[in-house]
Design a protein around this motif. Structure first.
Motif, PDB file in Angstrom:
ATOM      1  N   HIS A 204      -4.331   5.766   3.865  1.00 44.45           N
ATOM      2  CA  HIS A 204      -3.074   6.474   3.628  1.00 44.45           C
ATOM      3  C   HIS A 204      -2.350   5.933   2.390  1.00 44.45           C
ATOM      4  CE1 HIS A 204      -3.669   8.030   7.695  1.00 44.45           C
ATOM      5  NE2 HIS A 204      -3.804   6.778   8.117  1.00 44.45           N
ATOM      6  N   GLN A 205      -3.034   5.137   1.600  1.00 43.70           N
ATOM      7  CA  GLN A 205      -2.395   4.453   0.474  1.00 43.70           C
ATOM      8  C   GLN A 205      -1.767   5.446  -0.503  1.00 43.70           C
ATOM      9  OE1 GLN A 205      -5.073   1.810  -1.537  1.00 43.70           O
ATOM     10  NE2 GLN A 205      -3.538   1.067  -2.994  1.00 43.70           N
ATOM     11  N   VAL A 206      -0.584   5.088  -0.997  1.00 43.91           N
ATOM     12  CA  VAL A 206       0.099   5.858  -2.034  1.00 43.91           C
ATOM     13  C   VAL A 206       0.156   4.998  -3.289  1.00 43.91           C
ATOM     14  CG1 VAL A 206       2.231   7.031  -2.708  1.00 43.91           C
ATOM     15  CG2 VAL A 206       1.480   7.064  -0.300  1.00 43.91           C
TER      16      VAL A 206
ATOM     17  N   ALA B 157       3.038   6.958  -7.917  1.00 41.09           N
ATOM     18  CA  ALA B 157       3.431   8.171  -7.201  1.00 41.09           C
ATOM     19  C   ALA B 157       4.513   7.918  -6.157  1.00 41.09           C
ATOM     20  CB  ALA B 157       2.210   8.787  -6.509  1.00 41.09           C
ATOM     21  N   LEU B 158       4.914   6.663  -5.986  1.00 40.99           N
ATOM     22  CA  LEU B 158       5.903   6.336  -4.967  1.00 40.99           C
ATOM     23  C   LEU B 158       7.295   6.777  -5.391  1.00 40.99           C
ATOM     24  CD1 LEU B 158       5.028   2.714  -3.742  1.00 40.99           C
ATOM     25  CD2 LEU B 158       5.072   4.785  -2.354  1.00 40.99           C
TER      26      LEU B 158
ATOM     27  N   TYR C  42       0.812  -1.221   0.000  1.00 40.89           N
ATOM     28  CA  TYR C  42       0.000   0.000   0.000  1.00 40.89           C
ATOM     29  C   TYR C  42       0.849   1.277   0.000  1.00 40.89           C
ATOM     30  CZ  TYR C  42      -4.223  -2.766   0.569  1.00 40.89           C
ATOM     31  OH  TYR C  42      -5.265  -3.653   0.360  1.00 40.89           O
ATOM     32  N   GLY C  43       2.167   1.124  -0.140  1.00 38.78           N
ATOM     33  CA  GLY C  43       3.028   2.288  -0.291  1.00 38.78           C
ATOM     34  C   GLY C  43       3.207   3.114   0.950  1.00 38.78           C
TER      35      GLY C  43
END
Length: 274
Positions: A227-229, A233-234, A135-136
């Motif tokens: 809060h997932q990224v 976008a990571l 979930y980044g």
């Protein structure tokens, strides 16, 4: 025929009777901890300390490794596979009584129960860490700091809140260890009936462990989605370091007496997704 006294008395189904025994044991354990029973507290405290010690030794795959091992899957599909693999692993531990003899037997604690609690904890800690990768939302800091964050996540059954940096990245000190020890002890007491296949039978133990691992994963994933990224976008993150003397997760799930082996050669745990 219905009133014949020579027929054997009807007995309760084994699973129901086993659950009742497990619930009674939990009530006694809970009472012992509440009353400050020295033996109960010593046993739970010993196990909590061992779980704290083993957490940094759990091998964790980073996102890049997971994406290579599970090509073509998005975050939710990959998370599903990890959860399925972890649930299969804890079910195997629940069915294989005493399979992961990872530590000395604490006072007033049967070997089977001690082995199962630590085995399930290791599998679920690995799952939690890898879900954070998917979930980044990898917590900041090095191996020790991330392990502490995942221990808190496991004991609270919540995802790590990376939006609160003040709670992350701190080295383990004596105060934090005492707090974490208490949290882990409370969780073990809460879940004792589901960590006792030697009392409820291997089949029931496997079902309970599988169910509870899935429940834990559902709570963690619900928090992480907030809060997932997105992968696109990571920022590029460094590869995760492999722990020294890493736990052999295959040994734990396959029922070998090598739960603390340094090799970690069967680190394909969860890849079959079954």
């Amino acid at each position: 025929m219905a009133d014949r006294s020579d027929l054997p008395a009807t007995t309760q189904p084994p699973a129901a009777a086993a659950r009742r025994r497990a619930a009674a044991f939990r009530e006694k354990a809970d009472q012992g901890v509440r009353n400050g029973g020295a033996r109960a507290r010593a046993a739970l405290g010993h196990l909590a300390d061992r779980i704290i010690d083993l957490a940094p030794r759990v091998p964790v795959r980073d996102l890049a490794t997971l994406r290579r091992q599970f090509p073509g899957l998005g975050p939710e599909g990959l998370a599903d596979r990890l959860v399925a693999g972890a649930a299969k692993g804890t079910a195997t531990v629940g069915a294989g009584i005493g399979a992961a003899a990872m530590l000395p037997v604490p006072p007033a604690m049967p070997t089977e129960l001690a082995a199962e609690i630590t085995g399930v904890a290791a599998i679920e800690l690995k799952l939690i860490a890898e879900l954070h990768e998917v979930y980044g939302v990898r917590p900041p800091g090095g191996l020790a700091q991330r392990s502490t964050a995942y221990l808190n996540s496991w004991s609270d059954e919540r995802g790590v809140d990376v939006s609160k940096p003040s709670t992350l990245g701190a080295a383990m000190n004596s105060h934090m260890k005492r707090q974490l020890r208490q949290q882990i002890m409370k969780r073990m007491v809460r879940n004792l009936p589901n960590l006792m296949p030697f009392m409820v039978g291997a089949a029931v133990g496997a079902v309970m462990n599988r169910r509870d691992t899935r429940k834990l994963a559902a709570r963690i994933r619900a928090d992480l989605r907030k809060h997932q990224v997105a992968w696109s976008a990571l920022e590029e993150l460094p590869a995760l370091e492999r722990p020294r003397d890493a736990l052999d997760m295959g040994a734990i799930t396959n029922g070998l007496h090598r739960g603390v082996g340094p090799g970690g050669h069967r680190e394909n745990f969860g890849k079959d997704g079954g």
